[in-house]
Design a protein around this motif. Structure first.
Motif, PDB file in Angstrom:
ATOM      1  N   PRO A  80      85.995  18.005  14.359  1.00  0.00           N
ATOM      2  CA  PRO A  80      86.006  19.214  15.100  1.00  0.00           C
ATOM      3  C   PRO A  80      85.048  20.155  14.384  1.00  0.00           C
ATOM      4  O   PRO A  80      84.360  20.823  15.003  1.00  0.00           O
ATOM      5  N   GLN A  81      84.944  20.269  13.006  1.00  0.00           N
ATOM      6  CA  GLN A  81      84.421  21.400  12.284  1.00  0.00           C
ATOM      7  C   GLN A  81      82.810  20.960  12.125  1.00  0.00           C
ATOM      8  O   GLN A  81      82.262  21.656  12.474  1.00  0.00           O
ATOM      9  N   MET A  82      82.632  19.615  12.404  1.00  0.00           N
ATOM     10  CA  MET A  82      81.108  19.344  12.152  1.00  0.00           C
ATOM     11  C   MET A  82      80.794  19.342  13.702  1.00  0.00           C
ATOM     12  O   MET A  82      79.288  19.745  14.095  1.00  0.00           O
ATOM     13  N   THR A  83      81.322  19.253  14.652  1.00  0.00           N
ATOM     14  CA  THR A  83      81.095  19.508  16.143  1.00  0.00           C
ATOM     15  C   THR A  83      80.643  20.654  16.309  1.00  0.00           C
ATOM     16  O   THR A  83      79.648  21.354  17.002  1.00  0.00           O
ATOM     17  N   ALA A  84      81.590  21.792  15.876  1.00  0.00           N
ATOM     18  CA  ALA A  84      81.375  23.156  16.012  1.00  0.00           C
ATOM     19  C   ALA A  84      80.053  23.512  15.221  1.00  0.00           C
ATOM     20  O   ALA A  84      79.506  24.479  15.757  1.00  0.00           O
ATOM     21  N   GLN A 129      72.942  18.493  19.286  1.00  0.00           N
ATOM     22  CA  GLN A 129      73.965  17.685  20.047  1.00  0.00           C
ATOM     23  C   GLN A 129      75.311  17.275  19.138  1.00  0.00           C
ATOM     24  O   GLN A 129      75.147  16.788  18.274  1.00  0.00           O
ATOM     25  N   GLY A 130      76.446  17.480  19.706  1.00  0.00           N
ATOM     26  CA  GLY A 130      77.596  17.345  18.637  1.00  0.00           C
ATOM     27  C   GLY A 130      78.623  16.171  18.907  1.00  0.00           C
ATOM     28  O   GLY A 130      79.424  15.765  18.465  1.00  0.00           O
ATOM     29  N   GLY A 131      78.152  15.190  19.716  1.00  0.00           N
ATOM     30  CA  GLY A 131      78.897  14.113  20.120  1.00  0.00           C
ATOM     31  C   GLY A 131      78.678  12.946  19.150  1.00  0.00           C
ATOM     32  O   GLY A 131      77.924  13.007  17.976  1.00  0.00           O
ATOM     33  N   GLY A 132      79.629  11.908  19.254  1.00  0.00           N
ATOM     34  CA  GLY A 132      79.735  10.712  18.328  1.00  0.00           C
ATOM     35  C   GLY A 132      80.513  10.626  17.294  1.00  0.00           C
ATOM     36  O   GLY A 132      81.138  11.674  17.124  1.00  0.00           O
ATOM     37  N   VAL A 133      80.397   9.637  16.227  1.00  0.00           N
ATOM     38  CA  VAL A 133      81.372   9.613  15.542  1.00  0.00           C
ATOM     39  C   VAL A 133      81.116  10.417  14.318  1.00  0.00           C
ATOM     40  O   VAL A 133      80.027  11.050  14.166  1.00  0.00           O
ATOM     41  N   THR A 135      80.384   9.904  11.154  1.00  0.00           N
ATOM     42  CA  THR A 135      79.274   9.675  10.379  1.00  0.00           C
ATOM     43  C   THR A 135      77.994   9.893  11.027  1.00  0.00           C
ATOM     44  O   THR A 135      77.073  10.552  10.055  1.00  0.00           O
ATOM     45  N   VAL A 136      77.912   9.866  12.118  1.00  0.00           N
ATOM     46  CA  VAL A 136      76.754  10.187  13.095  1.00  0.00           C
ATOM     47  C   VAL A 136      76.578  11.712  12.782  1.00  0.00           C
ATOM     48  O   VAL A 136      75.427  12.281  12.729  1.00  0.00           O
ATOM     49  N   LYS A 137      77.544  12.553  12.936  1.00  0.00           N
ATOM     50  CA  LYS A 137      77.547  13.983  13.098  1.00  0.00           C
ATOM     51  C   LYS A 137      76.973  14.513  11.719  1.00  0.00           C
ATOM     52  O   LYS A 137      76.282  15.302  11.409  1.00  0.00           O
ATOM     53  N   LEU A 138      77.646  13.952  10.675  1.00  0.00           N
ATOM     54  CA  LEU A 138      77.399  14.299   9.203  1.00  0.00           C
ATOM     55  C   LEU A 138      75.794  13.910   8.963  1.00  0.00           C
ATOM     56  O   LEU A 138      75.188  14.919   8.069  1.00  0.00           O
ATOM     57  N   HIS A 139      75.240  12.607   9.429  1.00  0.00           N
ATOM     58  CA  HIS A 139      73.844  12.528   9.222  1.00  0.00           C
ATOM     59  C   HIS A 139      72.821  13.596  10.012  1.00  0.00           C
ATOM     60  O   HIS A 139      72.181  13.892   9.446  1.00  0.00           O
ATOM     61  N   ARG A 140      73.361  13.896  11.095  1.00  0.00           N
ATOM     62  CA  ARG A 140      72.607  14.950  11.715  1.00  0.00           C
ATOM     63  C   ARG A 140      72.729  16.292  10.793  1.00  0.00           C
ATOM     64  O   ARG A 140      71.555  17.118  10.910  1.00  0.00           O
ATOM     65  N   ILE A 141      73.932  16.630  10.548  1.00  0.00           N
ATOM     66  CA  ILE A 141      74.055  17.963   9.680  1.00  0.00           C
ATOM     67  C   ILE A 141      73.081  17.877   8.303  1.00  0.00           C
ATOM     68  O   ILE A 141      72.236  18.766   8.259  1.00  0.00           O
TER      69      ILE A 141
END
Length: 225
Positions: free
Chosen positions: A192-196, A204-208, A210-216
């Motif tokens: 949730p923190q990575m999505t926020a 775009q904040g969807g996905g698992v 690991t995908v979110k961390l990669h985007r960040i």
């Protein structure tokens, strides 16, 4: 009954003074005789005469009817002086209104022109304000972009857990409130923190996770193996 005499230029029409039966009282009242003169002086003399008549009424020297005639006389003089047409005051001459219009016309036109010029100046100042606001917005955007470039350059060298991370600004010039200050804090973020975080920066904040961390990491300028 009141009557009037033709006035000289600049003065009011005169009404006939009321009389009383008592000779002594009449003599006292005659001391405030209505003389031809400026309106305000005649009004004051009529008011003084009515005041004397009231004092005489209170001690029984004159009658209610005689006092009433003095009140009516004062009203007539006052109305005459302030221009009541029912009293017979002379109207302004026919040439007066056109002459005043002709005299005031150029002044009115100049005032209108000044109003128009002031309106134009206000419009120009408003336009300048808008242009300055736009320039300020563009400068702020440039500052934000430069700050983000600098932050990404510093974040590119973060490899160890305790290496610092430098926050970026979103389109509104705002940092993410809980921007991770170290690589360790970034890797400890929950889903949730990575999505926020991603939503704050319009990503775009969807996905698992690991995908979110990669985007960040990519967004903040970190090197990704």
């Amino acid at each position: 009954t009141s009557s009037f005499t033709q006035p000289e230029e600049g003065y009011c029409i005169m009404a006939v003074l009321p009389n009383v039966t008592d000779a002594h009282a009449q003599a006292l009242l005659d001391a405030t005789e209505d003389v031809l003169g400026p309106p305000m002086i005649r009004i004051a003399r009529a008011a003084k005469r009515t005041k004397i008549a009231l004092e005489m009424l209170q001690i029984g020297v004159i009658t209610e009817e005689e006092f009433g005639e003095h009140r009516a006389f004062e009203d007539a003089v006052t109305a005459n002086a302030v221009g009541d047409p029912a009293i017979g005051v002379l109207a302004p001459p026919a040439w007066f209104a056109p002459a005043m219009a002709a005299a005031l016309g150029p002044v009115t036109n100049r005032l209108d022109n000044m109003d128009n010029r002031l309106d134009n100046m206000n419009n120009r100042l408003d336009n300048m304000d808008n242009r300055l606001d736009n320039m300020n917005d563009r400068l702020n955007n440039m500052d934000n972009r430069l700050q983000n470039i600098e932050a990404r350059q510093k974040n590119a060298v973060a490899n160890e857990n305790m290496d610092p991370l430098h926050p970026l600004l979103n389109a509104d010039g705002l940092e993410f409130p809980t921007f991770p200050r170290t690589l360790q804090m970034l890797q400890a973020m929950t889903g949730p923190q990575m999505t926020a975080f991603l939503n704050h920066y319009g990503i775009q904040g969807g996905g698992v996770n690991t995908v979110k961390l990669h985007r960040i990491k990519k967004f903040i300028g970190m090197r990704i193996a």
